[in-house]
Design an enzyme around this catalytic site. Structure first.
Site, mmCIF file in Angstrom:
data_model
loop_
_atom_site.group_PDB
_atom_site.id
_atom_site.type_symbol
_atom_site.label_atom_id
_atom_site.label_comp_id
_atom_site.label_asym_id
_atom_site.label_seq_id
_atom_site.Cartn_x
_atom_site.Cartn_y
_atom_site.Cartn_z
ATOM 1 N N ASP A 30 23.456 32.295 2.982
ATOM 2 C CA ASP A 30 24.197 33.496 2.541
ATOM 3 C C ASP A 30 23.277 34.480 1.815
ATOM 4 O OD1 ASP A 30 26.848 31.221 1.714
ATOM 5 O OD2 ASP A 30 26.597 32.412 3.539
ATOM 6 N N SER A 76 32.318 39.339 1.466
ATOM 7 C CA SER A 76 31.080 39.975 1.926
ATOM 8 C C SER A 76 30.861 39.701 3.406
ATOM 9 C CB SER A 76 29.869 39.421 1.146
ATOM 10 O OG SER A 76 30.048 39.546 -0.249
ATOM 11 N N GLY A 94 18.084 31.819 5.143
ATOM 12 C CA GLY A 94 18.553 31.248 3.880
ATOM 13 C C GLY A 94 20.035 30.902 3.933
ATOM 14 N N ARG A 149 28.589 25.262 8.691
ATOM 15 C CA ARG A 149 27.353 24.568 9.084
ATOM 16 C C ARG A 149 26.229 25.593 9.024
ATOM 17 N NH1 ARG A 149 27.620 19.295 9.511
ATOM 18 N NH2 ARG A 149 29.416 19.353 10.920
ATOM 19 N N ASN A 182 27.801 37.039 9.293
ATOM 20 C CA ASN A 182 28.632 35.998 8.695
ATOM 21 C C ASN A 182 29.572 36.615 7.676
ATOM 22 O OD1 ASN A 182 29.538 33.414 7.863
ATOM 23 N ND2 ASN A 182 28.025 33.366 6.230
ATOM 24 N N HIS A 225 31.704 35.851 4.175
ATOM 25 C CA HIS A 225 31.655 34.911 3.055
ATOM 26 C C HIS A 225 32.679 35.332 2.008
ATOM 27 C CE1 HIS A 225 29.873 31.892 0.461
ATOM 28 N NE2 HIS A 225 29.884 32.772 -0.508
ATOM 29 N N LEU A 227 22.973 27.201 10.448
ATOM 30 C CA LEU A 227 22.276 27.228 11.740
ATOM 31 C C LEU A 227 20.814 26.852 11.512
ATOM 32 C CD1 LEU A 227 23.673 30.586 13.174
ATOM 33 C CD2 LEU A 227 24.482 28.257 13.648
HETATM 34 C C1 GRF Z 1 36.630 32.109 5.434
HETATM 35 O O1 GRF Z 1 36.961 32.546 4.125
HETATM 36 C C2 GRF Z 1 35.148 32.115 5.622
HETATM 37 O O2 GRF Z 1 34.491 33.178 4.996
HETATM 38 C C3 GRF Z 1 34.781 30.816 4.955
HETATM 39 O O3 GRF Z 1 35.762 29.907 5.364
HETATM 40 C C4 GRF Z 1 36.949 30.636 5.613
HETATM 41 C C5 GRF Z 1 37.370 30.349 7.035
HETATM 42 O O4 GRF Z 1 38.715 30.583 7.118
HETATM 43 N N1 GRF Z 1 33.454 30.402 5.366
HETATM 44 P P1 GRF Z 1 39.388 30.637 8.584
HETATM 45 O O5 GRF Z 1 38.881 29.423 9.347
HETATM 46 O O6 GRF Z 1 38.963 31.917 9.221
HETATM 47 O O7 GRF Z 1 40.868 30.583 8.312
#
Ligand code: GRF
Length: 199
Positions: free
Chosen positions: A143, A134, A141, A89, A105, A107, A91
Protein backbone atom coordinates in the site's frame (compact mmCIF):
# COMPACT_ATOMS: atom_id res chain seq x y z
CA UNK A 1 -9.98 0.51 -21.62
CA UNK A 2 -10.14 -3.17 -20.65
CA UNK A 3 -9.96 -4.05 -16.96
CA UNK A 4 -9.38 -7.26 -15.01
CA UNK A 5 -10.42 -7.20 -11.35
CA UNK A 6 -8.82 -9.36 -8.64
CA UNK A 7 -10.73 -10.13 -5.44
CA UNK A 8 -10.61 -12.46 -2.44
CA UNK A 9 -13.95 -11.93 -0.78
CA UNK A 10 -17.46 -10.54 -1.17
CA UNK A 11 -16.48 -8.28 -4.06
CA UNK A 12 -18.99 -5.57 -3.11
CA UNK A 13 -16.61 -2.86 -4.27
CA UNK A 14 -16.02 -4.73 -7.53
CA UNK A 15 -19.81 -5.00 -8.01
CA UNK A 16 -20.05 -1.23 -7.95
CA UNK A 17 -17.44 -1.06 -10.73
CA UNK A 18 -19.31 -3.74 -12.73
CA UNK A 19 -22.51 -1.72 -12.40
CA UNK A 20 -20.78 1.47 -13.55
CA UNK A 21 -19.06 -0.31 -16.44
CA UNK A 22 -22.35 -1.84 -17.57
CA UNK A 23 -23.33 1.67 -18.69
CA UNK A 24 -22.40 1.86 -22.38
CA UNK A 25 -21.21 5.41 -21.79
CA UNK A 26 -18.59 4.29 -19.28
CA UNK A 27 -15.18 4.33 -21.01
CA UNK A 28 -13.94 1.05 -19.51
CA UNK A 29 -15.18 -2.52 -19.47
CA UNK A 30 -14.35 -5.39 -17.14
CA UNK A 31 -13.20 -8.40 -19.19
CA UNK A 32 -12.45 -10.86 -16.36
CA UNK A 33 -12.57 -11.33 -12.61
CA UNK A 34 -9.94 -13.41 -10.84
CA UNK A 35 -9.39 -14.53 -7.25
CA UNK A 36 -6.83 -16.29 -5.10
CA UNK A 37 -9.58 -18.37 -3.42
CA UNK A 38 -13.22 -19.31 -3.98
CA UNK A 39 -14.57 -15.77 -3.63
CA UNK A 40 -18.24 -15.00 -3.03
CA UNK A 41 -17.69 -12.07 -5.37
CA UNK A 42 -17.58 -14.44 -8.36
CA UNK A 43 -21.37 -14.36 -8.19
CA UNK A 44 -21.31 -10.68 -9.14
CA UNK A 45 -19.15 -11.42 -12.19
CA UNK A 46 -21.57 -14.19 -13.19
CA UNK A 47 -24.52 -11.78 -12.79
CA UNK A 48 -22.83 -9.55 -15.35
CA UNK A 49 -21.76 -12.41 -17.63
CA UNK A 50 -18.08 -11.72 -17.00
CA UNK A 51 -15.62 -14.65 -17.10
CA UNK A 52 -13.93 -15.59 -13.84
CA UNK A 53 -10.70 -17.41 -13.10
CA UNK A 54 -9.42 -18.96 -9.90
CA UNK A 55 -5.75 -19.25 -8.98
CA UNK A 56 -5.89 -20.91 -5.54
CA UNK A 57 -2.98 -19.61 -3.51
CA UNK A 58 -2.87 -22.74 -1.35
CA UNK A 59 -2.24 -25.01 -4.32
CA UNK A 60 1.09 -23.41 -5.16
CA UNK A 61 4.46 -24.07 -3.50
CA UNK A 62 5.30 -20.37 -3.28
CA UNK A 63 4.04 -16.84 -3.81
CA UNK A 64 6.24 -16.67 -6.89
CA UNK A 65 4.71 -19.84 -8.41
CA UNK A 66 1.22 -18.54 -7.63
CA UNK A 67 2.14 -15.22 -9.21
CA UNK A 68 3.44 -16.91 -12.36
CA UNK A 69 0.12 -18.70 -12.87
CA UNK A 70 -1.81 -15.52 -12.07
CA UNK A 71 0.32 -13.67 -14.64
CA UNK A 72 -0.45 -16.35 -17.24
CA UNK A 73 -4.17 -16.05 -16.54
CA UNK A 74 -4.02 -12.27 -16.80
CA UNK A 75 -2.12 -12.56 -20.10
CA UNK A 76 -5.06 -14.58 -21.49
CA UNK A 77 -7.31 -11.55 -20.98
CA UNK A 78 -4.55 -9.04 -21.63
CA UNK A 79 -6.27 -6.20 -19.77
CA UNK A 80 -5.02 -2.62 -20.05
CA UNK A 81 -5.53 -2.23 -16.30
CA UNK A 82 -5.61 -4.59 -13.32
CA UNK A 83 -7.76 -3.47 -10.39
CA UNK A 84 -7.19 -5.04 -6.96
CA UNK A 85 -10.49 -4.72 -5.13
CA UNK A 86 -10.32 -6.65 -1.90
CA UNK A 87 -7.51 -8.96 -3.00
CA UNK A 88 -6.10 -10.01 0.37
CA UNK A 89 -2.76 -11.12 -1.04
CA UNK A 90 0.43 -9.31 -1.93
CA UNK A 91 1.38 -9.72 -5.59
CA UNK A 92 4.93 -11.01 -6.14
CA UNK A 93 7.38 -8.38 -7.43
CA UNK A 94 7.74 -10.17 -10.80
CA UNK A 95 4.04 -9.66 -11.55
CA UNK A 96 3.99 -6.08 -10.28
CA UNK A 97 7.09 -5.21 -12.30
CA UNK A 98 5.65 -6.82 -15.43
CA UNK A 99 2.46 -4.77 -15.33
CA UNK A 100 3.39 -1.63 -13.38
CA UNK A 101 2.09 1.03 -13.33
CA UNK A 102 -1.11 -0.45 -14.75
CA UNK A 103 -2.21 -2.03 -11.48
CA UNK A 104 -4.30 -0.05 -8.98
CA UNK A 105 -5.67 -0.94 -5.55
CA UNK A 106 -8.37 0.34 -3.22
CA UNK A 107 -7.57 0.56 0.47
CA UNK A 108 -9.96 1.36 3.36
CA UNK A 109 -7.75 3.98 5.04
CA UNK A 110 -6.26 7.39 4.32
CA UNK A 111 -2.81 6.23 3.11
CA UNK A 112 -0.09 6.45 4.16
CA UNK A 113 -2.07 5.99 7.40
CA UNK A 114 -2.90 2.38 8.32
CA UNK A 115 -1.48 0.35 5.39
CA UNK A 116 -1.78 -3.42 5.28
CA UNK A 117 -4.44 -6.04 5.71
CA UNK A 118 -6.18 -4.52 8.76
CA UNK A 119 -6.45 -0.84 7.92
CA UNK A 120 -9.98 -0.49 9.32
CA UNK A 121 -9.21 -2.27 12.58
CA UNK A 122 -5.93 -0.36 12.98
CA UNK A 123 -7.74 2.98 12.70
CA UNK A 124 -10.21 1.90 15.39
CA UNK A 125 -7.42 0.71 17.68
CA UNK A 126 -5.58 3.99 17.15
CA UNK A 127 -8.68 5.84 18.32
CA UNK A 128 -8.61 8.37 15.47
CA UNK A 129 -11.68 10.52 14.80
CA UNK A 130 -11.34 10.15 11.03
CA UNK A 131 -9.83 7.65 8.64
CA UNK A 132 -10.52 7.39 4.93
CA UNK A 133 -10.40 5.55 1.62
CA UNK A 134 -7.60 5.58 -0.93
CA UNK A 135 -6.96 4.42 -4.49
CA UNK A 136 -3.29 3.95 -5.28
CA UNK A 137 -0.92 2.65 -7.93
CA UNK A 138 0.42 -0.75 -6.83
CA UNK A 139 4.18 -0.89 -6.41
CA UNK A 140 6.49 -3.47 -4.81
CA UNK A 141 5.64 -2.27 -1.33
CA UNK A 142 2.55 -2.71 0.86
CA UNK A 143 0.00 0.00 0.00
CA UNK A 144 2.95 2.32 -0.65
CA UNK A 145 2.44 3.39 -4.27
CA UNK A 146 1.44 6.83 -5.58
CA UNK A 147 -1.99 7.98 -4.37
CA UNK A 148 -4.49 8.57 -7.19
CA UNK A 149 -7.47 9.55 -5.03
CA UNK A 150 -8.37 9.60 -1.35
CA UNK A 151 -11.08 11.00 0.89
CA UNK A 152 -11.61 11.29 4.64
CA UNK A 153 -14.28 9.19 6.39
CA UNK A 154 -15.36 9.96 9.97
CA UNK A 155 -15.00 7.40 12.75
CA UNK A 156 -17.91 7.39 15.19
CA UNK A 157 -17.47 6.50 18.86
CA UNK A 158 -20.04 3.74 18.39
CA UNK A 159 -18.14 2.18 15.49
CA UNK A 160 -16.91 -1.35 15.37
CA UNK A 161 -14.83 -2.73 12.50
CA UNK A 162 -17.92 -3.67 10.51
CA UNK A 163 -19.81 -0.38 10.84
CA UNK A 164 -16.69 1.63 10.05
CA UNK A 165 -15.80 -0.56 7.06
CA UNK A 166 -19.35 -0.24 5.70
CA UNK A 167 -19.05 3.54 5.95
CA UNK A 168 -15.70 3.47 4.12
CA UNK A 169 -16.68 1.11 1.28
CA UNK A 170 -19.16 3.44 -0.46
CA UNK A 171 -16.38 6.05 -0.58
CA UNK A 172 -13.95 3.47 -1.95
CA UNK A 173 -16.48 2.53 -4.64
CA UNK A 174 -17.02 6.13 -5.73
CA UNK A 175 -13.26 6.85 -5.80
CA UNK A 176 -12.51 3.60 -7.67
CA UNK A 177 -15.12 4.23 -10.36
CA UNK A 178 -13.91 7.80 -10.80
CA UNK A 179 -10.24 6.77 -11.01
CA UNK A 180 -10.96 4.02 -13.57
CA UNK A 181 -12.98 6.53 -15.62
CA UNK A 182 -10.15 9.08 -15.45
CA UNK A 183 -7.54 6.48 -16.46
CA UNK A 184 -9.74 5.43 -19.39
CA UNK A 185 -10.14 9.02 -20.58
CA UNK A 186 -6.46 9.83 -20.13
CA UNK A 187 -7.19 12.37 -17.43
CA UNK A 188 -4.92 10.24 -15.22
CA UNK A 189 -1.69 9.17 -16.94
CA UNK A 190 -0.42 6.27 -14.83
CA UNK A 191 3.00 6.32 -16.49
CA UNK A 192 3.42 9.96 -15.55
CA UNK A 193 2.11 9.43 -12.02
CA UNK A 194 4.41 6.48 -11.38
CA UNK A 195 7.47 7.96 -13.09
CA UNK A 196 10.41 8.53 -10.75
CA UNK A 197 10.12 12.12 -9.55
CA UNK A 198 12.95 14.10 -11.10
CA UNK A 199 14.41 16.28 -8.35
C1 GRF B 1 -12.38 -3.33 0.69
O1 GRF B 1 -12.57 -2.35 1.70
C2 GRF B 1 -10.97 -3.32 0.22
O2 GRF B 1 -10.39 -2.05 0.15
C3 GRF B 1 -10.31 -4.13 1.30
O3 GRF B 1 -11.19 -5.18 1.56
C4 GRF B 1 -12.50 -4.73 1.26
C5 GRF B 1 -13.09 -5.68 0.24
O4 GRF B 1 -14.45 -5.59 0.34
N1 GRF B 1 -9.01 -4.61 0.85
P1 GRF B 1 -15.35 -6.27 -0.82
O5 GRF B 1 -14.79 -7.67 -1.04
O6 GRF B 1 -15.22 -5.41 -2.03
O7 GRF B 1 -16.74 -6.28 -0.25
Amino acid sequence: LTVAVLISGTGSNMRALLEAAADPGFPARVVAVGADREADGFAHAEDFGIPTFLVPYGQFPSREAWGEELARQLDVWNPDLVVLSGLMRLLPPALVDARAPHIINTHPAYLPEFPGAHGVRDALVAGVSQTGASVIVVDDGVDSGPILAQERVPVLPSDDEHTLHERIKPVERRLLIDVVRRIATGDIDLAAVAAPQTT
